[in-house]
Enzyme design. Structure first.
Site, PDB file in Angstrom:
ATOM      1  N   ARG A 119      20.522  -9.602   4.718  1.00  0.00           N
ATOM      2  CA  ARG A 119      19.350  -9.960   5.396  1.00  0.00           C
ATOM      3  C   ARG A 119      18.917 -11.457   5.828  1.00  0.00           C
ATOM      4  O   ARG A 119      19.082 -11.628   6.841  1.00  0.00           O
ATOM      5  CB  ARG A 119      18.249 -10.366   4.227  1.00  0.00           C
ATOM      6  CG  ARG A 119      18.074  -8.502   3.868  1.00  0.00           C
ATOM      7  CD  ARG A 119      16.701  -8.502   3.147  1.00  0.00           C
ATOM      8  NE  ARG A 119      15.781  -8.605   3.803  1.00  0.00           N
ATOM      9  CZ  ARG A 119      14.262  -8.476   2.811  1.00  0.00           C
ATOM     10  NH1 ARG A 119      14.836  -8.573   1.722  1.00  0.00           N
ATOM     11  NH2 ARG A 119      13.513  -8.815   3.070  1.00  0.00           N
ATOM     12  N   GLN A 167       3.901 -12.846   2.797  1.00  0.00           N
ATOM     13  CA  GLN A 167       4.984 -11.951   1.963  1.00  0.00           C
ATOM     14  C   GLN A 167       6.720 -11.380   2.814  1.00  0.00           C
ATOM     15  O   GLN A 167       6.655 -11.513   1.741  1.00  0.00           O
ATOM     16  CB  GLN A 167       3.917 -10.497   1.774  1.00  0.00           C
ATOM     17  CG  GLN A 167       2.912 -10.772   1.226  1.00  0.00           C
ATOM     18  CD  GLN A 167       2.357  -9.439   1.554  1.00  0.00           C
ATOM     19  OE1 GLN A 167       2.206  -7.984   0.471  1.00  0.00           O
ATOM     20  NE2 GLN A 167       1.513  -8.626   2.490  1.00  0.00           N
ATOM     21  N   VAL A 176       9.934 -12.825   3.648  1.00  0.00           N
ATOM     22  CA  VAL A 176      10.601 -14.444   3.246  1.00  0.00           C
ATOM     23  C   VAL A 176      11.710 -14.845   4.340  1.00  0.00           C
ATOM     24  O   VAL A 176      12.952 -15.499   4.157  1.00  0.00           O
ATOM     25  CB  VAL A 176      11.665 -13.392   2.227  1.00  0.00           C
ATOM     26  CG1 VAL A 176      11.271 -13.208   0.828  1.00  0.00           C
ATOM     27  CG2 VAL A 176      13.118 -12.575   2.697  1.00  0.00           C
ATOM     28  N   HIS A 183       6.671 -14.518  -1.729  1.00  0.00           N
ATOM     29  CA  HIS A 183       7.274 -14.276  -2.338  1.00  0.00           C
ATOM     30  C   HIS A 183       8.675 -14.122  -2.339  1.00  0.00           C
ATOM     31  O   HIS A 183       9.841 -13.817  -2.170  1.00  0.00           O
ATOM     32  CB  HIS A 183       7.421 -11.920  -1.569  1.00  0.00           C
ATOM     33  CG  HIS A 183       7.017 -11.464  -1.690  1.00  0.00           C
ATOM     34  ND1 HIS A 183       5.935 -10.483  -1.476  1.00  0.00           N
ATOM     35  CD2 HIS A 183       5.881 -11.519  -3.462  1.00  0.00           C
ATOM     36  CE1 HIS A 183       4.750  -9.969  -1.900  1.00  0.00           C
ATOM     37  NE2 HIS A 183       4.816 -10.677  -3.211  1.00  0.00           N
ATOM     38  N   GLY A 212       0.359  -7.340   9.473  1.00  0.00           N
ATOM     39  CA  GLY A 212       1.599  -6.367   9.653  1.00  0.00           C
ATOM     40  C   GLY A 212       2.187  -6.397   8.169  1.00  0.00           C
ATOM     41  O   GLY A 212       3.219  -6.486   7.681  1.00  0.00           O
ATOM     42  N   THR A 213       0.672  -6.208   7.875  1.00  0.00           N
ATOM     43  CA  THR A 213       0.656  -5.707   6.034  1.00  0.00           C
ATOM     44  C   THR A 213       0.499  -4.258   5.743  1.00  0.00           C
ATOM     45  O   THR A 213      -0.534  -4.124   5.880  1.00  0.00           O
ATOM     46  CB  THR A 213       0.584  -7.006   5.071  1.00  0.00           C
ATOM     47  OG1 THR A 213       0.650  -6.575   3.506  1.00  0.00           O
ATOM     48  CG2 THR A 213      -0.363  -7.399   5.062  1.00  0.00           C
ATOM     49  N   SER A 214       1.410  -3.615   4.798  1.00  0.00           N
ATOM     50  CA  SER A 214       0.416  -1.757   3.862  1.00  0.00           C
ATOM     51  C   SER A 214      -0.460  -2.905   3.047  1.00  0.00           C
ATOM     52  O   SER A 214      -0.983  -1.425   2.954  1.00  0.00           O
ATOM     53  CB  SER A 214       1.986  -1.404   3.992  1.00  0.00           C
ATOM     54  OG  SER A 214       1.964  -2.154   3.006  1.00  0.00           O
ATOM     55  N   ASN A 266      -1.894   2.400   9.767  1.00  0.00           N
ATOM     56  CA  ASN A 266      -3.361   1.812   9.146  1.00  0.00           C
ATOM     57  C   ASN A 266      -3.442   0.844   8.049  1.00  0.00           C
ATOM     58  O   ASN A 266      -3.145   2.210   6.903  1.00  0.00           O
ATOM     59  CB  ASN A 266      -3.713   3.116   9.467  1.00  0.00           C
ATOM     60  CG  ASN A 266      -4.389   3.490  10.280  1.00  0.00           C
ATOM     61  OD1 ASN A 266      -5.384   3.128  10.908  1.00  0.00           O
ATOM     62  ND2 ASN A 266      -3.473   4.575  10.971  1.00  0.00           N
ATOM     63  N   PRO A 267      -3.493   0.021   7.441  1.00  0.00           N
ATOM     64  CA  PRO A 267      -3.406  -0.358   6.209  1.00  0.00           C
ATOM     65  C   PRO A 267      -4.374   0.390   4.712  1.00  0.00           C
ATOM     66  O   PRO A 267      -5.546   0.240   5.894  1.00  0.00           O
ATOM     67  CB  PRO A 267      -3.087  -2.027   6.464  1.00  0.00           C
ATOM     68  CG  PRO A 267      -3.350  -2.605   7.919  1.00  0.00           C
ATOM     69  CD  PRO A 267      -3.331  -0.914   8.272  1.00  0.00           C
TER      70      PRO A 267
HETATM   71  N1  APR Z   1       3.214  -5.453  14.909  1.00  0.00           N
HETATM   72  C1  APR Z   1       2.336  -5.449  13.226  1.00  0.00           C
HETATM   73  N2  APR Z   1       2.575  -5.045  12.486  1.00  0.00           N
HETATM   74  C2  APR Z   1       3.015  -4.012  12.417  1.00  0.00           C
HETATM   75  C3  APR Z   1       4.211  -3.971  13.066  1.00  0.00           C
HETATM   76  C4  APR Z   1       4.147  -4.432  14.222  1.00  0.00           C
HETATM   77  N3  APR Z   1       5.142  -4.725  15.233  1.00  0.00           N
HETATM   78  N4  APR Z   1       5.031  -2.539  12.647  1.00  0.00           N
HETATM   79  C5  APR Z   1       5.142  -2.213  11.916  1.00  0.00           C
HETATM   80  N5  APR Z   1       3.629  -3.132  11.675  1.00  0.00           N
HETATM   81  C6  APR Z   1       2.516  -2.980   9.651  1.00  0.00           C
HETATM   82  C7  APR Z   1       3.122  -1.308   9.347  1.00  0.00           C
HETATM   83  O1  APR Z   1       1.981  -0.997  10.754  1.00  0.00           O
HETATM   84  C8  APR Z   1       2.218  -1.933   8.249  1.00  0.00           C
HETATM   85  O2  APR Z   1       1.476  -1.945   8.259  1.00  0.00           O
HETATM   86  O3  APR Z   1       3.116  -3.797   9.026  1.00  0.00           O
HETATM   87  C9  APR Z   1       2.977  -3.064   8.014  1.00  0.00           C
HETATM   88  C10 APR Z   1       4.296  -3.687   7.083  1.00  0.00           C
HETATM   89  O4  APR Z   1       4.202  -3.240   5.818  1.00  0.00           O
HETATM   90  P1  APR Z   1       5.334  -3.164   4.603  1.00  0.00           P
HETATM   91  O5  APR Z   1       6.648  -2.418   4.854  1.00  0.00           O
HETATM   92  O6  APR Z   1       4.497  -2.234   3.585  1.00  0.00           O
HETATM   93  O7  APR Z   1       5.769  -4.209   4.335  1.00  0.00           O
HETATM   94  P2  APR Z   1       4.700  -5.113   3.931  1.00  0.00           P
HETATM   95  O8  APR Z   1       3.040  -5.292   3.798  1.00  0.00           O
HETATM   96  O9  APR Z   1       4.992  -6.852   4.573  1.00  0.00           O
HETATM   97  O10 APR Z   1       5.616  -5.184   2.316  1.00  0.00           O
HETATM   98  C11 APR Z   1       5.354  -6.209   1.139  1.00  0.00           C
HETATM   99  O11 APR Z   1       6.539  -5.324  -0.209  1.00  0.00           O
HETATM  100  O12 APR Z   1       8.635  -5.071  -0.611  1.00  0.00           O
HETATM  101  C12 APR Z   1       7.708  -5.394  -0.807  1.00  0.00           C
HETATM  102  O13 APR Z   1       8.758  -7.942  -0.916  1.00  0.00           O
HETATM  103  C13 APR Z   1       7.610  -6.700  -0.414  1.00  0.00           C
HETATM  104  O14 APR Z   1       7.050  -8.919   1.404  1.00  0.00           O
HETATM  105  C14 APR Z   1       7.248  -7.372   0.446  1.00  0.00           C
HETATM  106  C15 APR Z   1       6.032  -6.779   0.275  1.00  0.00           C
END
Ligand code: APR
Length: 232
Positions: A56, A86, A88, A104, A170-172, A198-199
């Site tokens: 990575r 969140q 890195v 994180h 951009g976070t779920s 849809n977070p």
């Molecule tokens: N622009 C904006 N959002 C996006 C895009 C994009 N191009 N592509 C995907 N997404 C959204 C997805 O719809 C989702 O809501 O980004 C989010 C990604 O979610 P995750 O993959 O769960 O990532 P994240 O929320 O950062 O995960 C949180 O989980 O595994 C641990 O430590 C890790 O920090 C991470 C934490």
């Protein structure tokens, strides 16, 4: 100056070409969390864990901040901005954001396996199995593994409580305690969500606007809107 807090996840770096975690092609579709992102994994198979983060880190050398990172950095011209991420990766910093709190950990740092306060920058992308820190102990990625404490959470919660505007990009909102950050935002403070998916926003009580676009498109649009508001 009004205070904006921007809370980001892997989606903000997706448009730079870095994989998210839970999307169809995400990291957790290709690796088991218990193999690469737990303290037990590091104890059981140190080489695999170190290789996962080396890969990575090497990827990070080949990508650039995208329009979303740059728009977030540009907000500092009109607002007092804190980024809580969140992620890195170092793309917020490379785009010019001056205050970034990593919940994180950070790919470009390693830390002593004996003393978590001994944190060193890594030269290049490759950590070797026998790399040792200034305290003589073996080094490990400076990453918060699942099941480990999130030392920066209290700092992040305090930052969130000072926001006059809160932007989630951009976070779920699937991982705690990070996702609970939205509960530290004062109830009357407006929250924007920039995400094509849809977070989990069920628990957000604040006025919420969902810009259902990729960050590289939705974030610059939102920043232009906020600049207009600031200019009035
Ligand atoms: N622009 C904006 N959002 C996006 C895009 C994009 N191009 N592509 C995907 N997404 C959204 C997805 O719809 C989702 O809501 O980004 C989010 C990604 O979610 P995750 O993959 O769960 O990532 P994240 O929320 O950062 O995960 C949180 O989980 O595994 C641990 O430590 C890790 O920090 C991470 C934490």
């Amino acid at each position: 100056m009004k205070k904006i807090v921007v809370f980001t996840g892997a989606g903000v770096s997706a448009d730079s070409g870095l994989a998210t975690f839970r999307d169809a092609d995400g990291l957790w579709a290709n690796y088991r969390i218990e193999d690469v992102c737990t303290p037990e994994a590091l104890a059981r198979n140190r080489a695999l864990v170190i290789e996962f983060y080396n890969k990575r880190r090497r990827e990070l050398d080949n990508v650039e901040p995208n329009a979303a990172h740059r728009a977030i950095a540009e907000l500092e011209r009109w607002y007092d901005v804190d980024v809580v991420t969140q992620n890195v990766d170092d793309l917020h910093e490379r785009a010019g954001s001056s205050r970034v709190t990593h919940l994180h950990g950070e790919l470009r740092k390693l830390r002593s396996e004996r003393n978590p306060d001994v944190i060193v920058p890594i030269k290049g992308w490759e950590q070797h199995l026998d790399d040792r820190g200034p305290d003589g102990a073996l080094l490990r990625p400076h990453i918060v593994f699942f099941g480990e404490a999130v030392p920066m959470f209290d700092t992040a919660a305090r930052i969130a409580s000072t926001a006059d505007m809160f932007i989630v990009v951009g976070t779920s909102l699937a991982v705690y305690p990070a996702a609970s950050l939205v509960h530290y935002v004062r109830r009357d403070v407006p929250i924007w969500l920039v995400d094509p998916g849809n977070p989990d926003t069920r628990l957000i009580r604040n006025p919420l606007t969902h810009i259902k676009k990729r960050a590289a498109e939705g974030m610059p649009e939102l920043v232009r809107e906020l600049e207009t508001v600031a200019g009035r």
